[in-house]
Design an enzyme around this catalytic site. Structure first.
Site, mmCIF file in Angstrom:
data_model
loop_
_atom_site.group_PDB
_atom_site.id
_atom_site.type_symbol
_atom_site.label_atom_id
_atom_site.label_comp_id
_atom_site.label_asym_id
_atom_site.label_seq_id
_atom_site.Cartn_x
_atom_site.Cartn_y
_atom_site.Cartn_z
ATOM 1 N N SER A 158 6.084 -0.358 8.721
ATOM 2 C CA SER A 158 6.161 -1.770 8.883
ATOM 3 C C SER A 158 7.802 -2.222 8.772
ATOM 4 O O SER A 158 8.582 -1.378 8.234
ATOM 5 C CB SER A 158 5.624 -2.469 7.838
ATOM 6 O OG SER A 158 4.168 -2.277 7.857
HETATM 7 N N1 SAH Z 1 2.716 1.140 5.564
HETATM 8 C C1 SAH Z 1 2.602 1.856 6.902
HETATM 9 C C2 SAH Z 1 2.130 1.233 7.951
HETATM 10 C C3 SAH Z 1 1.452 2.162 9.121
HETATM 11 S S1 SAH Z 1 0.589 1.255 10.302
HETATM 12 C C4 SAH Z 1 4.135 2.387 7.066
HETATM 13 O O1 SAH Z 1 4.972 1.278 6.831
HETATM 14 O O2 SAH Z 1 4.350 3.208 7.567
HETATM 15 C C5 SAH Z 1 -1.036 1.260 9.717
HETATM 16 C C6 SAH Z 1 -1.702 2.498 9.328
HETATM 17 O O3 SAH Z 1 -3.139 2.152 9.066
HETATM 18 C C7 SAH Z 1 -1.931 3.617 10.738
HETATM 19 O O4 SAH Z 1 -1.298 4.690 10.332
HETATM 20 C C8 SAH Z 1 -3.415 3.593 10.780
HETATM 21 O O5 SAH Z 1 -3.990 4.852 11.304
HETATM 22 C C9 SAH Z 1 -3.969 3.338 9.506
HETATM 23 N N2 SAH Z 1 -5.417 2.639 9.275
HETATM 24 C C10 SAH Z 1 -6.191 1.919 10.152
HETATM 25 N N3 SAH Z 1 -7.335 1.892 9.865
HETATM 26 C C11 SAH Z 1 -7.383 2.420 8.856
HETATM 27 C C12 SAH Z 1 -8.355 2.836 7.617
HETATM 28 N N4 SAH Z 1 -9.794 2.242 8.155
HETATM 29 N N5 SAH Z 1 -8.498 3.506 6.677
HETATM 30 C C13 SAH Z 1 -7.163 4.116 6.521
HETATM 31 N N6 SAH Z 1 -6.029 3.837 7.214
HETATM 32 C C14 SAH Z 1 -6.209 3.195 8.178
#
Ligand code: SAH
Length: 217
Positions: free
Chosen positions: A59
């Site tokens: 993010s």
């Molecule tokens: N906070 C992270 C954001 C990553 S993007 C950062 O700043 O790096 C969002 C993430 O949510 C992705 O890695 C995706 O695989 C995950 N995601 C999507 N659906 C999900 C679910 N049901 N449970 C857990 N993770 C999930």
């Protein structure tokens, strides 16, 4: 590249909008360059999201700061994060609260995040691979919940894991554009506040975006 200097400059930029000094101090101490891919490292302190792998993103720092600020953390909380991704937001939370439970659905990302968080010495974090139910019901109730992936509406399964009086910050909207929302669970009702537009990857699962409907990992 002088990451320390770049980080300090980013914090000064964030300071114009973000008022929580604990959040700013934490972001001034966590090395974002270690959570991005080597190819993206020179961009680690630009205020923008960056691709990690598996079509996911780390993010934008401003969004990390805003979401964290809105959780109104004081230090004693147990927090749930959905969407570990790179683990950067997890590290920020780990600095600010008692314990963090974080859930990721893509195993390679969960593994990589677990490794870097351990290397940085965070002992108050547990990284889990997502199950059938959104979040991590085994650890509920949580004082605060943060979802770093977008849902069409706030999932009932996540609200159910929130303690009374706690808030969940989550992007809500379409697959392409969302509003950052803060739902506070009160006895018998839920209060919502709108924090502005944003764009996140999809939260996949029952009660969010169902995997079958799109070509997704
Ligand atoms: N906070 C992270 C954001 C990553 S993007 C950062 O700043 O790096 C969002 C993430 O949510 C992705 O890695 C995706 O695989 C995950 N995601 C999507 N659906 C999900 C679910 N049901 N449970 C857990 N993770 C999930």
């Amino acid at each position: 590249m002088d990451f320390k200097r770049a980080r300090a400059q980013l914090i000064e930029h964030l300071r114009t909008e973000i008022k929580d000094e604990r959040v700013l101090a934490t972001m001034a101490s966590v090395p974002r360059e270690l959570f991005v891919t080597p190819e993206q490292r020179h961009l680690a302190y630009e205020d923008r999201p960056l691709p990690i792998t598996y079509e996911q993103t780390i993010s934008q720092p401003f969004i990390v700061a805003l979401m964290t600020q809105e959780l109104e953390l004081h230090g004693k909380e147990k927090v749930l994060e959905i969407g570990t991704g790179s683990g950067y937001q997890t590290a920020i939370l780990a600095e600010l609260v008692q314990s963090v439970v974080t859930v990721e659905r893509l195993e390679p990302l969960a593994k990589a995040a677990k490794k870097i968080l351990a290397e940085l010495g965070y002992q108050n974090v547990s990284v889990h691979l997502a199950g059938e139910i959104l979040g991590w019901p085994e650890g509920a109730p949580y004082d605060a919940i943060i979802a770093t992936a977008a849902a069409p509406a706030v999932p009932a399964d996540l609200l159910a894991q929130l303690a009374i009086g706690g808030s969940i910050v989550i992007p809500v909207g379409s697959l392409h554009q969302q509003e950052l929302c803060k739902f506070t669970r009160r006895k018998g009702k839920t209060h919502v506040a709108y924090l502005g537009g944003c764009r996140f990857v999809a939260l996949i699962g029952k009660g969010a975006w169902e995997k079958e409907k799109r070509k997704l990992f």
